[in-house]
Design an enzyme around this catalytic site. Structure first.
Site, PDB file in Angstrom:
ATOM      1  N   ASP A 110       0.817  -1.214   0.000  1.00 38.52           N
ATOM      2  CA  ASP A 110       0.000   0.000   0.000  1.00 38.52           C
ATOM      3  C   ASP A 110       0.856   1.272   0.000  1.00 38.52           C
ATOM      4  O   ASP A 110       1.924   1.324   0.607  1.00 38.52           O
ATOM      5  CB  ASP A 110      -0.877  -0.032   1.272  1.00 38.52           C
ATOM      6  CG  ASP A 110      -2.044   0.928   1.212  1.00 38.52           C
ATOM      7  OD1 ASP A 110      -2.524   1.223   0.098  1.00 38.52           O
ATOM      8  OD2 ASP A 110      -2.493   1.384   2.284  1.00 38.52           O
ATOM      9  N   THR A 132      -6.147   3.397  10.584  1.00 44.89           N
ATOM     10  CA  THR A 132      -6.056   4.113  11.864  1.00 44.89           C
ATOM     11  C   THR A 132      -6.953   3.509  12.937  1.00 44.89           C
ATOM     12  O   THR A 132      -6.557   3.445  14.115  1.00 44.89           O
ATOM     13  CB  THR A 132      -6.407   5.603  11.639  1.00 44.89           C
ATOM     14  OG1 THR A 132      -5.463   6.127  10.704  1.00 44.89           O
ATOM     15  CG2 THR A 132      -6.341   6.404  12.916  1.00 44.89           C
ATOM     16  N   HIS A 177      -6.954  10.719   5.566  1.00 47.05           N
ATOM     17  CA  HIS A 177      -6.224   9.717   6.341  1.00 47.05           C
ATOM     18  C   HIS A 177      -6.089  10.104   7.812  1.00 47.05           C
ATOM     19  O   HIS A 177      -6.065  11.286   8.164  1.00 47.05           O
ATOM     20  CB  HIS A 177      -4.814   9.538   5.770  1.00 47.05           C
ATOM     21  CG  HIS A 177      -4.772   8.785   4.485  1.00 47.05           C
ATOM     22  ND1 HIS A 177      -4.544   9.385   3.276  1.00 47.05           N
ATOM     23  CD2 HIS A 177      -4.922   7.470   4.225  1.00 47.05           C
ATOM     24  CE1 HIS A 177      -4.553   8.468   2.318  1.00 47.05           C
ATOM     25  NE2 HIS A 177      -4.783   7.300   2.867  1.00 47.05           N
TER      26      HIS A 177
HETATM   27  O1  G3H Z   1      -4.338   3.147   2.658  1.00 45.21           O
HETATM   28  C1  G3H Z   1      -4.739   3.080   3.831  1.00 45.21           C
HETATM   29  C2  G3H Z   1      -5.949   3.741   4.261  1.00 45.21           C
HETATM   30  O2  G3H Z   1      -6.275   4.789   3.456  1.00 45.21           O
HETATM   31  C3  G3H Z   1      -6.149   3.867   5.721  1.00 45.21           C
HETATM   32  O3  G3H Z   1      -6.642   5.121   6.125  1.00 45.21           O
HETATM   33  O4  G3H Z   1      -5.733   4.980   8.413  1.00 45.21           O
HETATM   34  O5  G3H Z   1      -7.331   6.741   7.801  1.00 45.21           O
HETATM   35  O6  G3H Z   1      -8.090   4.394   7.970  1.00 45.21           O
HETATM   36  P1  G3H Z   1      -6.991   5.329   7.673  1.00 45.21           P
HETATM   37 ZN    ZN Z   2      -4.584   5.395   2.134  1.00 49.25          ZN
END
Ligand code: G3H
Ligand code: ZN
Length: 282
Positions: A84, A235, A182
């Site tokens: 990712d 997160t 994010h």
């Molecule tokens: O690529 C990972 C995600 O976009 C996670 O986002 O940590 O805000 O849930 P988040």
């Molecule tokens: Zn992301």
């Protein structure tokens, strides 16, 4: 269950109007918890390791990726392994060898022409290596050092531009900026569902929602109905893990065994994953 490819999981979800939850994995406890939560909900999931997580592990992707793959392979639901938020093309080139079936090339912060040319090169290389490639157009902000806000005017993904970008790069999925951001620790993001619908109509490949920890259950359900086929969650797992570890340390000040607090953290992630799977994957 065997590991399957991200391509298969996302394609079948998109064809059925569902989405695949994709959870960020940082340590082995995360992988154990994500697979346990997914198995409890009986929902296929993507386990994704970010470039930032690779950096945390001494910039070596393979040791964690191979272990995560082995954990995933022996759980009771279909799973896939995804690399990712890659900005480093050197890391992208190690993805297939480390066992990933897909990657997200992250050039969304770049100006359009640069995003287009670097993503085109990444897609050509990835396809040659048999990888499914996700790209980003528009800009989902909120990552450390992020230069712009996802809520600023002009940052959201434009449907006509997205259609052209996909045609010109040949990418397999598109991360879109539709109001999420994010690293939100509260679920207060307000998504532009009308824009998601217009993007779905304009773009012939699956759409990906990043920053999903900041979106409410109802917002996620609606986003999937509007056309999102992969939902990235990171997160929220860190929040659950950290809270549980903190509580465990407070409740057993005499313990010096990391398994006591890591175990509590792992259980908290597992339950969070089970809940997200019941919302996103069903
Ligand atoms: O690529 C990972 C995600 O976009 C996670 O986002 O940590 O805000 O849930 P988040
Ligand atoms: Zn992301």
């Amino acid at each position: 269950m065997p590991l399957v490819s991200t391509r298969e999981l996302v394609a079948s979800a998109a064809a059925e109007g569902r989405a695949v939850p994709a959870f960020n994995v940082i340590t082995l406890e995360y992988a154990e918890a994500v697979t346990a939560g997914a198995a409890a909900a009986d929902v296929p999931v993507i386990l994704q390791i970010s470039e930032n997580a690779v950096r945390f592990h001494d910039s070596r992707a393979k040791p964690l990726a191979l272990a995560v793959a082995e954990i995933a392979r022996t759980c009771g639901v279909d799973t896939a392994l995804h690399l990712d938020h890659v900005t480093d093309t050197g890391l992208l080139r190690t993805a297939a060898d480390a066992g990933f079936s897909s990657a997200m090339f992250d050039a969304g912060a770049q100006p359009y022409a640069e995003n287009l040319s670097t993503t085109l090169a990444a897609a050509n290389w990835a396809h040659g290596a048999g990888l499914w490639l996700e790209a980003e157009l528009g800009y989902v902000g909120g990552k450390p050092g992020a230069p712009r806000s996802a809520h600023a005017a002009g940052v959201r993904t434009d449907p006509l531009e997205a259609a052209q970008f996909v045609a010109d790069t040949g990418v397999d999925a598109l991360a879109v900026a539709v109001g999420s951001s994010h690293a939100m620790t509260e679920r207060s993001a307000s998504l532009d569902h009308e824009l998601i619908g217009r993007l779905r109509d304009a773009v012939p490949i699956p759409l990906v929602l990043h920053g999903s920890s900041g979106v409410s259950d109802d917002g996620l359900r609606r986003a999937i109905r509007s056309g999102i086929a992969k939902v990235n969650i990171g997160t929220a797992l860190g929040v659950a893990f950290t809270r549980a570890v903190r509580d465990a340390l407070d409740s057993m000040p005499g313990s010096a065994d990391p398994r006591h607090y890591l175990g509590r953290g792992r259980e908290a992630i597992s339950e969070t994953v089970r809940q997200y799977c019941s919302v996103v994957g069903s």
